[in-house]
Design a protein around this motif. Sequence first.
Motif, PDB file in Angstrom:
ATOM      1  N   LEU A 122      36.354  18.284  30.747  1.00  0.00           N
ATOM      2  CA  LEU A 122      36.668  19.470  30.068  1.00  0.00           C
ATOM      3  C   LEU A 122      36.703  20.669  30.853  1.00  0.00           C
ATOM      4  O   LEU A 122      35.923  20.950  31.513  1.00  0.00           O
ATOM      5  CB  LEU A 122      35.681  19.503  29.050  1.00  0.00           C
ATOM      6  CG  LEU A 122      35.943  20.889  28.026  1.00  0.00           C
ATOM      7  CD1 LEU A 122      37.175  20.622  27.142  1.00  0.00           C
ATOM      8  CD2 LEU A 122      34.732  20.889  26.926  1.00  0.00           C
ATOM      9  N   SER A 123      37.898  21.217  30.733  1.00  0.00           N
ATOM     10  CA  SER A 123      38.208  22.559  31.400  1.00  0.00           C
ATOM     11  C   SER A 123      37.343  23.701  31.125  1.00  0.00           C
ATOM     12  O   SER A 123      37.368  23.952  29.649  1.00  0.00           O
ATOM     13  CB  SER A 123      39.810  22.895  31.405  1.00  0.00           C
ATOM     14  OG  SER A 123      40.478  21.956  32.086  1.00  0.00           O
ATOM     15  N   ALA A 124      36.720  24.533  31.798  1.00  0.00           N
ATOM     16  CA  ALA A 124      35.920  25.656  31.433  1.00  0.00           C
ATOM     17  C   ALA A 124      36.425  27.012  32.562  1.00  0.00           C
ATOM     18  O   ALA A 124      36.785  26.562  33.579  1.00  0.00           O
ATOM     19  CB  ALA A 124      34.659  25.605  31.107  1.00  0.00           C
ATOM     20  N   ARG A 125      35.929  28.102  32.138  1.00  0.00           N
ATOM     21  CA  ARG A 125      36.049  29.039  33.234  1.00  0.00           C
ATOM     22  C   ARG A 125      34.993  30.023  33.161  1.00  0.00           C
ATOM     23  O   ARG A 125      34.513  30.778  31.809  1.00  0.00           O
ATOM     24  CB  ARG A 125      37.560  29.953  33.034  1.00  0.00           C
ATOM     25  CG  ARG A 125      37.766  30.853  33.912  1.00  0.00           C
ATOM     26  CD  ARG A 125      39.180  31.474  33.684  1.00  0.00           C
ATOM     27  NE  ARG A 125      40.149  30.227  34.026  1.00  0.00           N
ATOM     28  CZ  ARG A 125      40.720  30.094  35.305  1.00  0.00           C
ATOM     29  NH1 ARG A 125      40.011  30.756  36.352  1.00  0.00           N
ATOM     30  NH2 ARG A 125      41.334  29.121  35.649  1.00  0.00           N
ATOM     31  N   HIS A 126      34.512  30.491  34.286  1.00  0.00           N
ATOM     32  CA  HIS A 126      33.445  31.772  34.204  1.00  0.00           C
ATOM     33  C   HIS A 126      34.004  32.841  35.063  1.00  0.00           C
ATOM     34  O   HIS A 126      34.127  32.636  36.638  1.00  0.00           O
ATOM     35  CB  HIS A 126      32.203  31.437  35.010  1.00  0.00           C
ATOM     36  CG  HIS A 126      31.308  32.360  34.974  1.00  0.00           C
ATOM     37  ND1 HIS A 126      30.778  33.118  34.164  1.00  0.00           N
ATOM     38  CD2 HIS A 126      30.895  32.943  36.356  1.00  0.00           C
ATOM     39  CE1 HIS A 126      29.911  34.153  34.653  1.00  0.00           C
ATOM     40  NE2 HIS A 126      29.880  34.121  35.945  1.00  0.00           N
ATOM     41  N   ARG A 127      34.652  33.714  34.737  1.00  0.00           N
ATOM     42  CA  ARG A 127      35.439  34.926  35.606  1.00  0.00           C
ATOM     43  C   ARG A 127      36.603  34.478  36.004  1.00  0.00           C
ATOM     44  O   ARG A 127      37.428  33.900  35.508  1.00  0.00           O
ATOM     45  CB  ARG A 127      34.264  35.759  36.350  1.00  0.00           C
ATOM     46  CG  ARG A 127      33.328  36.220  35.410  1.00  0.00           C
ATOM     47  CD  ARG A 127      32.152  36.935  36.386  1.00  0.00           C
ATOM     48  NE  ARG A 127      31.313  37.812  35.404  1.00  0.00           N
ATOM     49  CZ  ARG A 127      30.338  38.429  36.208  1.00  0.00           C
ATOM     50  NH1 ARG A 127      29.986  38.273  37.308  1.00  0.00           N
ATOM     51  NH2 ARG A 127      29.424  39.043  35.213  1.00  0.00           N
ATOM     52  N   TRP A 128      36.503  34.368  37.671  1.00  0.00           N
ATOM     53  CA  TRP A 128      37.817  33.832  38.277  1.00  0.00           C
ATOM     54  C   TRP A 128      37.618  32.407  38.301  1.00  0.00           C
ATOM     55  O   TRP A 128      38.457  31.499  38.943  1.00  0.00           O
ATOM     56  CB  TRP A 128      37.738  34.706  39.384  1.00  0.00           C
ATOM     57  CG  TRP A 128      36.563  34.648  40.366  1.00  0.00           C
ATOM     58  CD1 TRP A 128      35.570  35.428  40.253  1.00  0.00           C
ATOM     59  CD2 TRP A 128      36.014  33.498  41.119  1.00  0.00           C
ATOM     60  NE1 TRP A 128      34.444  34.854  41.123  1.00  0.00           N
ATOM     61  CE2 TRP A 128      34.800  33.751  41.580  1.00  0.00           C
ATOM     62  CE3 TRP A 128      36.776  32.351  41.604  1.00  0.00           C
ATOM     63  CZ2 TRP A 128      34.168  33.220  42.550  1.00  0.00           C
ATOM     64  CZ3 TRP A 128      35.918  31.512  42.403  1.00  0.00           C
ATOM     65  CH2 TRP A 128      34.817  31.929  42.923  1.00  0.00           C
ATOM     66  N   ARG A 129      36.298  31.614  38.321  1.00  0.00           N
ATOM     67  CA  ARG A 129      36.164  30.524  38.533  1.00  0.00           C
ATOM     68  C   ARG A 129      36.173  29.345  37.651  1.00  0.00           C
ATOM     69  O   ARG A 129      35.873  29.431  36.586  1.00  0.00           O
ATOM     70  CB  ARG A 129      34.617  30.201  38.981  1.00  0.00           C
ATOM     71  CG  ARG A 129      34.111  28.828  39.579  1.00  0.00           C
ATOM     72  CD  ARG A 129      32.795  28.961  40.128  1.00  0.00           C
ATOM     73  NE  ARG A 129      32.423  27.668  40.258  1.00  0.00           N
ATOM     74  CZ  ARG A 129      31.305  27.446  40.979  1.00  0.00           C
ATOM     75  NH1 ARG A 129      30.522  28.260  41.679  1.00  0.00           N
ATOM     76  NH2 ARG A 129      31.014  26.085  41.062  1.00  0.00           N
ATOM     77  N   SER A 130      37.076  28.442  38.226  1.00  0.00           N
ATOM     78  CA  SER A 130      37.030  27.306  37.050  1.00  0.00           C
ATOM     79  C   SER A 130      35.858  26.412  37.250  1.00  0.00           C
ATOM     80  O   SER A 130      35.301  26.164  38.364  1.00  0.00           O
ATOM     81  CB  SER A 130      38.086  26.349  37.731  1.00  0.00           C
ATOM     82  OG  SER A 130      39.538  26.937  37.475  1.00  0.00           O
TER      83      SER A 130
END
Length: 300
Positions: A86-94
């Motif tokens: 599952l794709s997630a994102r924290h600020r610029w980071r995948s």
Amino acid sequence: MGAASANAGRYARRVQRERRFEGPSDLHLHSSHSDGTEPPAQVMAAAHRHGLHTAALTDHDTTSGWAEAAEAATSLGMTFVPGMELSARHRWRSVHLLAYLVDPDDTDLRSMTDRIRSSRLDRAQIMAERISHDYDIAWDDIVAQTTDGATVGRPHIADALVARGIVADRTEAFAGILHPSGDYYVALYAPDPVTAVELVVAAGGVPIIAHPAGRSLLPDSVLHAMLDAGLAGFELAHRENLPEPTALLADLATDRDLIVTGSSDYHGLGKPNIPGENTTADDMVERIFTRGRGTSPVFP
């Protein structure tokens, strides 16, 4: 999570939970239903050739390959573990979240994966348009690199660039034309990591952060929020992890009694990774099986 999700779920539930699996186990492999180069049956055949007895299919944001993979794996005497990345994102980071034994028909999780896949398609089309201004490549070239129902992504653009002779391989494409710092890049929509964990847990799944110890770790505040939301552990044996951050996460895993896995992240010809180059200990696989309640492993 793909047109075949309901069928995949029914197939995967045909299991006696009291049966034990047999290792070695590789819990992170991709097929052509996302960014791998082989159909699910060939992925399981590759796992079998490399001596694996238990394997998971973890395509990006889809469960559509489960039924084919389960049938192929069990026909070879292997245990199949239904999974997804599952794709997630924290600020610029995948942030990639391996989700094992989720219910493929869970409404909220399906809604999220549908949205992510739609974003992948939109992003790929915009990137293709931008790249076409400088390179001889068209959208049809990218579509030609996909299979029916596949989650379109940057790897398919990379394969199209290779096919057109613009770059030598995916590595060169990602290091240059497709690099996040470049002019052609478009960000993918993805939920924040805590929301991603919550979705997986609510769908009965077991969430593990994939290859979490690269050039930088997630902030402690994010990691602990994910753990509080139900994060089960870390994929620590992976070729992209670096020694120092891996050691830090290993200490955290010991302190919090977390599940620790090892995997190949096999993509067929898309990466040099080999099935079984890293594996997961039997007791950790058992913990995943015990904790998962959305669907079940499929035994031969």
